[in-house]
Design a protein around this motif. Structure first.
Motif: not given
Length: 411
Positions: A294-320
């Motif tokens: 958070n803005f105070k620098g304190e850590l906390y846990r929460k469900c959040m979306p992030g680019a999927s591992r599959k999407a990252i692999r596909n992007i890496a394959r395309t760039i390669k």
């Protein structure tokens, strides 16, 4: 003013559809014609489409089969209409959409004006904070198994004009031309992915097959639907199990089946549970509990979306596969012109959530290829290439989209 035709179809619909098709470009259909060739006789071609639609004599050509590889050696089959047919479909879509979109469910986000995948992802994240259990639903080969008679029945229910019913029937039954154009395959079920009107018809089908049913049978259960990708939220595991059973039966009633391997019940909370999945993927994003600050620098846990591992692999394959390091005859400005549009597309979609993590991944993947190219082109060491590339970046920090991304995210 009457046009003296069997059907009164405004010319403006055809013109608006043409503008959309021209903007989207797209591949050629079974006739091999591209938009540039269509434009050589644009006015005559557009008049021909409108005239045939109005007279009832428009018959769609076959759609061209295109196979897209999927995980596990499977393939997704797309049906690519011709340019003319995309324009004809688009004209009917504009007419139907203006009358049907207002009746669709608020949590239906796919292929609708004013709705987007990012909106669905944001709402999904908010509901994951409020509900501990998620039912991720995957419909097996949805577009291949949609029942034609139920789509037509839904159109008739909304009193669509005869010409809408007529042409939707013809598009649904249009044969599929194999990739080598050697044979035609008749279709009596399904609507081809790749067609302009297919997403609208799919939304109409699922509006009654799923959305209305959920409002009727499980009004207290929130969900997000993007075409055939569905996520439901429950408070307890028992509700999720019962909901899965109910949806399975409901889909069977309309000729569909869930994919048991990909449909799963997920626990989304700060504490893990044994033998229960704790993450799911929706629209190319992985949803899981992450450690945040958070803005105070304190850590906390929460469900959040992030680019999927599959999407990252596909992007890496395309760039390669771009094989940048082999193009030693090119200069760095040429790479920027060639790849920036793709890089920006990835950034705009996958950089919406969990921004810093994605920026790091994209930076690492593309930057390493530029360094490898510089080593090959100038026959210098990796350290010298890093120094030389840094000088280029300092002199032109917005040359590459991922450079601008890194600067904005302050990684």
């Amino acid at each position: 003013m009457r046009q003296g035709k069997a059907f009164e179809i405004p010319k403006q619909l055809v013109w608006q559809s043409y503008q959309e098709v021209r903007k989207n470009r797209g591949a050629a259909g079974c006739d091999g014609q591209r938009i540039k060739q269509f434009d050589e006789r644009r006015d005559r071609n557009l008049y021909k489409i409108w005239n045939r639609l109005c007279s009832g004599s428009y018959f769609p050509p076959p759609v061209l089969e295109k196979r897209i590889p999927k995980d596990g050696g499977k393939e997704r089959i797309l049906g690519i209409p011709t340019v003319s047919d995309r324009i004809a479909q688009g004209a009917v879509k504009l007419f139907v959409e203006s009358r049907l979109d207002q009746i669709f469910h608020n949590d239906s986000y796919g292929y609708r004006p004013g709705k987007s995948a990012h909106q669905a992802l944001e709402v999904c994240a908010q509901r994951c904070w409020q509900h501990s259990w998620v039912l991720e639903i995957d419909i097996r080969a949805f577009f291949d198994n949609v029942q034609h008679d139920l789509i037509i029945k839904a159109l008739e229910h909304h009193h669509m004009p005869k010409w809408v019913i007529l042409y939707c029937k013809r598009w649904l039954r249009a044969p599929m031309c194999t990739a080598d154009r050697s044979q035609l395959q008749d279709r009596s079920i399904g609507t081809p992915q790749g067609g302009v009107i297919s997403p609208l018809l799919a939304n109409l089908f699922l509006h009654y097959a799923f959305d209305k049913w959920m409002d009727r049978e499980h009004q207290e259960t929130p969900f997000e639907r993007y075409a055939d990708d569905i996520v439901c939220h429950c408070h307890v595991m028992k509700d999720a199990v019962q909901l899965k059973e109910g949806i399975t039966k409901r889909l069977q009633e309309v000729g569909l089946h869930i994919n048991e391997q990909k449909t799963k019940i997920v626990y989304i909370d700060t504490f893990k549970r044994w033998n229960v999945p704790t993450s799911f993927t929706f629209l190319g994003y992985d949803f899981e509990v992450r450690t945040l600050k958070n803005f105070k620098g304190e850590l906390y846990r929460k469900c959040m979306p992030g680019a999927s591992r599959k999407a990252i692999r596909n992007i890496a394959r395309t760039i390669k596969n771009w094989r940048i390091h082999r193009s030693t005859e090119k200069d760095i400005e040429e790479f920027a012109r060639r790849y920036n549009a793709t890089l920006r597309g990835w950034i705009q979609y996958y950089g919406k959530f969990w921004y810093r993590k994605f920026s790091y991944h994209l930076w690492s993947m593309f930057q390493s290829r530029l360094l490898k190219w510089m080593c090959s082109k100038y026959r210098i060491s990796h350290r010298q290439a890093e120094h030389r590339l840094r000088l280029v970046q300092e002199s032109n920090p917005t040359l590459f989209a991922h450079w601008d991304l890194l600067r904005a995210s302050n990684v």
